[in-house]
Design an enzyme around this catalytic site. Structure first.
Site, mmCIF file in Angstrom:
data_model
loop_
_atom_site.group_PDB
_atom_site.id
_atom_site.type_symbol
_atom_site.label_atom_id
_atom_site.label_comp_id
_atom_site.label_asym_id
_atom_site.label_seq_id
_atom_site.Cartn_x
_atom_site.Cartn_y
_atom_site.Cartn_z
ATOM 1 N N SER A 7 4.358 6.194 10.286
ATOM 2 C CA SER A 7 4.705 5.257 9.219
ATOM 3 C C SER A 7 4.368 3.836 9.624
ATOM 4 O O SER A 7 4.871 3.316 10.624
ATOM 5 C CB SER A 7 6.192 5.348 8.887
ATOM 6 O OG SER A 7 6.541 4.231 8.078
ATOM 7 N N ASP A 34 5.058 3.247 3.350
ATOM 8 C CA ASP A 34 6.365 3.140 2.699
ATOM 9 C C ASP A 34 6.426 1.953 1.754
ATOM 10 O O ASP A 34 6.480 0.793 2.189
ATOM 11 C CB ASP A 34 7.458 2.993 3.762
ATOM 12 C CG ASP A 34 7.715 4.300 4.486
ATOM 13 O OD1 ASP A 34 7.971 5.310 3.795
ATOM 14 O OD2 ASP A 34 7.663 4.311 5.729
ATOM 15 N N MET A 36 8.551 -0.067 -0.916
ATOM 16 C CA MET A 36 9.955 -0.262 -1.321
ATOM 17 C C MET A 36 10.064 -1.454 -2.261
ATOM 18 O O MET A 36 9.405 -2.476 -2.051
ATOM 19 C CB MET A 36 10.823 -0.514 -0.089
ATOM 20 C CG MET A 36 10.698 0.553 0.978
ATOM 21 S SD MET A 36 11.888 0.282 2.302
ATOM 22 C CE MET A 36 11.335 1.512 3.501
ATOM 23 N N ASP A 174 10.878 13.005 6.813
ATOM 24 C CA ASP A 174 10.697 11.565 7.040
ATOM 25 C C ASP A 174 12.019 10.911 7.421
ATOM 26 O O ASP A 174 12.965 10.909 6.632
ATOM 27 C CB ASP A 174 10.140 10.953 5.740
ATOM 28 C CG ASP A 174 9.906 9.465 5.823
ATOM 29 O OD1 ASP A 174 9.957 8.905 6.934
ATOM 30 O OD2 ASP A 174 9.656 8.866 4.759
HETATM 31 C C1 DX5 Z 1 12.490 5.150 5.501
HETATM 32 C C2 DX5 Z 1 10.991 5.412 5.474
HETATM 33 C C3 DX5 Z 1 10.490 6.100 6.699
HETATM 34 C C4 DX5 Z 1 10.667 5.323 7.964
HETATM 35 C C5 DX5 Z 1 10.452 6.209 9.135
HETATM 36 O O1 DX5 Z 1 12.890 4.720 4.254
HETATM 37 O O2 DX5 Z 1 10.679 6.214 4.368
HETATM 38 O O3 DX5 Z 1 9.133 6.456 6.524
HETATM 39 O O4 DX5 Z 1 9.807 4.243 8.059
HETATM 40 O O5 DX5 Z 1 10.690 5.443 10.283
HETATM 41 P P1 DX5 Z 1 11.408 6.088 11.547
HETATM 42 O O6 DX5 Z 1 10.514 7.156 12.056
HETATM 43 O O7 DX5 Z 1 11.489 4.917 12.478
HETATM 44 O O8 DX5 Z 1 12.749 6.600 11.105
HETATM 45 ZN ZN ZN Z 2 8.673 7.156 4.236
#
Ligand code: DX5
Ligand code: ZN
Length: 218
Positions: A7, A34, A36, A174
């Protein structure tokens, strides 16, 4: 076959082009992006223009994870920006079928995502339209959280449902995934492992990816 989708959320945003190239050379199978909106989740990241810009940096599979309300509004933009997979949340819209069809109309692979405490039964009706199911193993919003083990029950449930359907649909997990829990995740039926901090916070991306892959495959 296990696939690793690092990610970009935990990458250094001041050198994105370099980060995307490095992660591609390090042997990642996909790049998880990602998105958001500050509404569906309490954080804001980046949108289609950034994805379009980094599309020039690598031919790697772009695995776009939309954490936005009413995602149908932006599907065309993300498809045109170069997404290969688009995931959106079942909790974010009443127009699930319409949104999946919009993704597929662009020739992009479609995925439905669920948060850790969402009933996975919601996925069943949409199996004929799905290429992948995204099981969140943390509450969406931030990288670097700890994996919620009970969310892996959702992966087991979905795995069974997919087997019964006879369709070829990937399961992606994820949140909070690293080498030390990768086996637990793959044993639940997950084939695509997203890892943000476990890869981008490591000095050696290639080793970090290989370590997760080896642990998941054992
Ligand atoms: C959280 C994201 C993930 C996150 C994963 O909302 O969707 O993709 O970035 O990061 P790690 O592996 O650090 O939990
Ligand atoms: Zn994600």
């Amino acid at each position: 076959m296990i696939q690793i989708s690092p990610s970009l959320l935990s990458a250094d945003f001041s050198i994105l082009d370099e980060e995307v190239k490095r992660i591609t050379e390090a042997g990642a199978d996909m790049l998880h992006l990602d998105v958001m909106d500050g509404r569906f989740v309490p954080n804001i990241t980046f949108g289609a223009p950034i994805i379009k810009a980094i599309r020039k940096s690598s031919g790697i599979v772009f695995d776009v994870h939309l954490m936005i309300d009413e995602p149908i509004r932006y599907i065309d933009d993300f498809a045109k920006a170069g997404a290969d997979y688009i995931s959106f949340h079942a909790e974010a819209t009443d127009k699930i079928e319409e949104t999946l069809l919009r993704i597929k109309s662009h020739g992009v692979k479609a995925a439905l995502a669920i948060k850790p405490h969402t009933n996975p039964a919601i996925i069943k009706d949409y199996l004929p339209l799905l290429d992948m199911v995204l099981i969140m193993t943390v509450e969406p919003g931030f990288g670097g959280q700890s994996l919620i083990e009970s969310a892996l029950d959702n992966a087991r449930y979905v795995k069974k449902m997919i087997e019964e359907s006879g369709r070829n649909i990937l399961i992606e997990a994820d949140g909070g995934i690293k080498a030390s829990n990768a086996r637990l995740v793959s044993e639940a039926g997950v084939e695509v492992l997203v890892a943000g901090s476990a890869v981008f916070c490591a000095d050696d991306y290639q080793k970090a990816i290989a370590d997760i892959r080896t642990a998941a495959t054992l």
